[in-house]
Design an enzyme around this catalytic site. Structure first.
Site, mmCIF file in Angstrom:
data_model
loop_
_atom_site.group_PDB
_atom_site.id
_atom_site.type_symbol
_atom_site.label_atom_id
_atom_site.label_comp_id
_atom_site.label_asym_id
_atom_site.label_seq_id
_atom_site.Cartn_x
_atom_site.Cartn_y
_atom_site.Cartn_z
ATOM 1 N N CYS A 56 0.829 -1.213 0.000
ATOM 2 C CA CYS A 56 0.000 0.000 0.000
ATOM 3 C C CYS A 56 0.860 1.258 0.000
ATOM 4 C CB CYS A 56 -0.889 -0.036 1.249
ATOM 5 S SG CYS A 56 -1.716 1.522 1.588
ATOM 6 N N TYR A 187 -5.573 6.961 -8.614
ATOM 7 C CA TYR A 187 -6.792 6.210 -8.251
ATOM 8 C C TYR A 187 -8.007 6.777 -8.986
ATOM 9 C CZ TYR A 187 -4.448 3.646 -4.519
ATOM 10 O OH TYR A 187 -3.619 2.803 -3.823
HETATM 11 N N1 LIG Z 1 -4.815 6.915 2.261
HETATM 12 C C1 LIG Z 1 -5.926 6.081 2.269
HETATM 13 C C2 LIG Z 1 -5.930 5.292 3.535
HETATM 14 C C3 LIG Z 1 -5.095 4.095 3.403
HETATM 15 C C4 LIG Z 1 -5.647 3.144 2.384
HETATM 16 O O1 LIG Z 1 -6.503 3.463 1.572
HETATM 17 N N2 LIG Z 1 -5.151 1.955 2.381
HETATM 18 C C5 LIG Z 1 -5.695 0.961 1.495
HETATM 19 C C6 LIG Z 1 -4.601 0.152 0.856
HETATM 20 S S1 LIG Z 1 -3.643 1.016 -0.294
HETATM 21 C C7 LIG Z 1 -6.513 0.019 2.312
HETATM 22 O O2 LIG Z 1 -6.152 -0.291 3.431
HETATM 23 N N3 LIG Z 1 -7.603 -0.475 1.736
HETATM 24 C C8 LIG Z 1 -8.401 -1.464 2.398
HETATM 25 C C9 LIG Z 1 -9.814 -1.059 2.552
HETATM 26 O O3 LIG Z 1 -10.132 0.101 2.344
HETATM 27 O O4 LIG Z 1 -10.588 -1.920 2.930
HETATM 28 C C10 LIG Z 1 -7.133 6.908 2.105
HETATM 29 O O5 LIG Z 1 -6.970 8.069 1.813
HETATM 30 O O6 LIG Z 1 -8.215 6.398 2.245
#
Ligand SMILES: N[C@@H](CCC(=O)N[C@@H](CS)C(=O)NCC(=O)O)C(=O)O
Length: 347
Positions: A56, A187
């Site tokens: 990630c 994204y």
């Molecule tokens: N920076 C992210 C937070 C961290 C994030 O999105 N991590 C992802 C992996 S790259 C994650 O944990 N996804 C799992 C989920 O949302 O269930 C955001 O802005 O939402």
């Protein structure tokens, strides 16, 4: 709301669909771990565990900053595997699939310890209090800032100043643009739900990458003449660009390797201790190509690209700059924290 104060962009599971585009759900657990412990969680060595999947990009930042600052002894790390299902990230790389310190298989369990009805995405990075087993924070943008400013008593000797006061205003502006346009911009392309929103996202991303290409043609680092938090934030997106974002997210005007300044800049950082040695290209590819069923229904993970170029000379020294300022590079990666052999040109 996150400390970035933004809800712009997209998120895999915590997103909401707004027409054909996506809006990142930027609500996080914003409790902070601070020197004075004003939120109930004082900085204390051994008290917390950072959970950060190498795959990630947001979690990757925390691995880099922890290592640059030498926080390994104060803050242990748990590394979930590259993929997760609808429920949670899992510790599937650990013996018996259980994190040896937290004793859990699903990261979700630590979120539910914090709030049995936790309604949002089970995201990494997260910091868990070991004794209670509960997540303290998953506010990714604040976590690294606090490593720099609140954990100073536990920085290694020679730790770089990643938030130099003299450049803080400029850094905030640059980091803000990188967050909305680049970190989230890829994204926004990948999860676009219509041709129109994709076209718009693509143009917006490349406007920002053109800006960065120009900026980095004449200066070695994003702000000032040393590595800063801004470089950490851009680097984790650049490392994923050719293996994932170029194809999987359709960010394909050019490859990173076709952008002379950005490619040399990315290689420079990759070859700087603390950056490249956190990158696991195999886990990165596994994560995106397997987890995003709707973008890649077959789940096939590409074999390429060839990564040998990451170790070629970058010649960025010619631009001057002192990577660690008055500090020094971190020492070797700790046992048990090395990237799996064969998963990176450095490993
Ligand atoms: N920076 C992210 C937070 C961290 C994030 O999105 N991590 C992802 C992996 S790259 C994650 O944990 N996804 C799992 C989920 O949302 O269930 C955001 O802005 O939402």
């Amino acid at each position: 709301m996150s400390s970035d104060g933004s809800n712009d962009g997209e998120h895999r599971t915590s997103y909401t669909t707004a027409g054909a585009g996506y809006t990142r759900d930027a609500r996080y657990i914003t409790t902070r771990i601070t020197r004075d412990g004003e939120d109930g969680y004082p900085v204390e060595p051994g008290r917390y565990r950072l959970v950060a999947a190498r795959a990630c990009p947001w979690a990757n930042r925390t691995l880099i900053v922890r290592r640059l600052l030498g926080l390994e002894d104060a803050l242990s790390v748990g590394l979930p595997g590259p993929t997760h299902d609808d429920r949670s990230w899992t510790f599937d790389l650990d013996p018996d699939g259980v994190d040896p310190v937290l004793g859990i298989h699903f990261l979700r369990d630590a979120y539910l310890r914090r709030d049995p009805g936790y309604p949002l995405g089970i995201t990494v990075p997260a910091i868990v209090e070991v004794s209670s087993g509960a997540v303290v924070t998953n506010d990714f943008a604040q976590i690294t800032l606090d490593f720099s400013t609140e954990w100073t008593d536990y920085h290694r000797e020679g730790a770089p100043d990643l938030l130099p006061a003299a450049h803080r205003d400029e850094m905030d502006q640059v980091m803000r643009r990188i967050y909305t346009e680049v970190n989230n911009g890829v994204y926004r392309c990948g999860f676009a739900g219509s041709q129109e929103s994709y076209d718009e996202a693509y143009d917006r991303l490349w406007t920002a990458l053109d800006w960065l290409e120009e900026r980095l043609t004449s200066q070695r680092y994003l702000v000032g003449d040393t590595i800063t938090e801004a470089d950490v934030r851009l680097f984790t997106t650049l490392a994923r660009f050719d293996p994932v974002y170029h194809g999987h997210f359709k960010c394909n005007r050019q490859k990173l390797t076709e952008l002379p300044a950005l490619w040399a800049y990315a290689r420079d950082l990759f070859q700087t201790p603390g950056f490249g040695d956190t990158i696991d290209f195999e886990q990165i590819k596994q994560h995106y190509y397997v987890v995003h069923h709707d973008v890649n229904p077959t789940g096939i993970v590409p074999k390429g690209p060839n990564l040998a170029g990451w170790l070629t000379p970058h010649h960025r020294e010619q631009l001057g700059g002192r990577p660690f300022g008055d500090g020094t590079p971190p020492g070797p990666v700790r046992d048990g924290e090395r990237v799996t052999a064969g998963h990176s040109p450095l490993a």
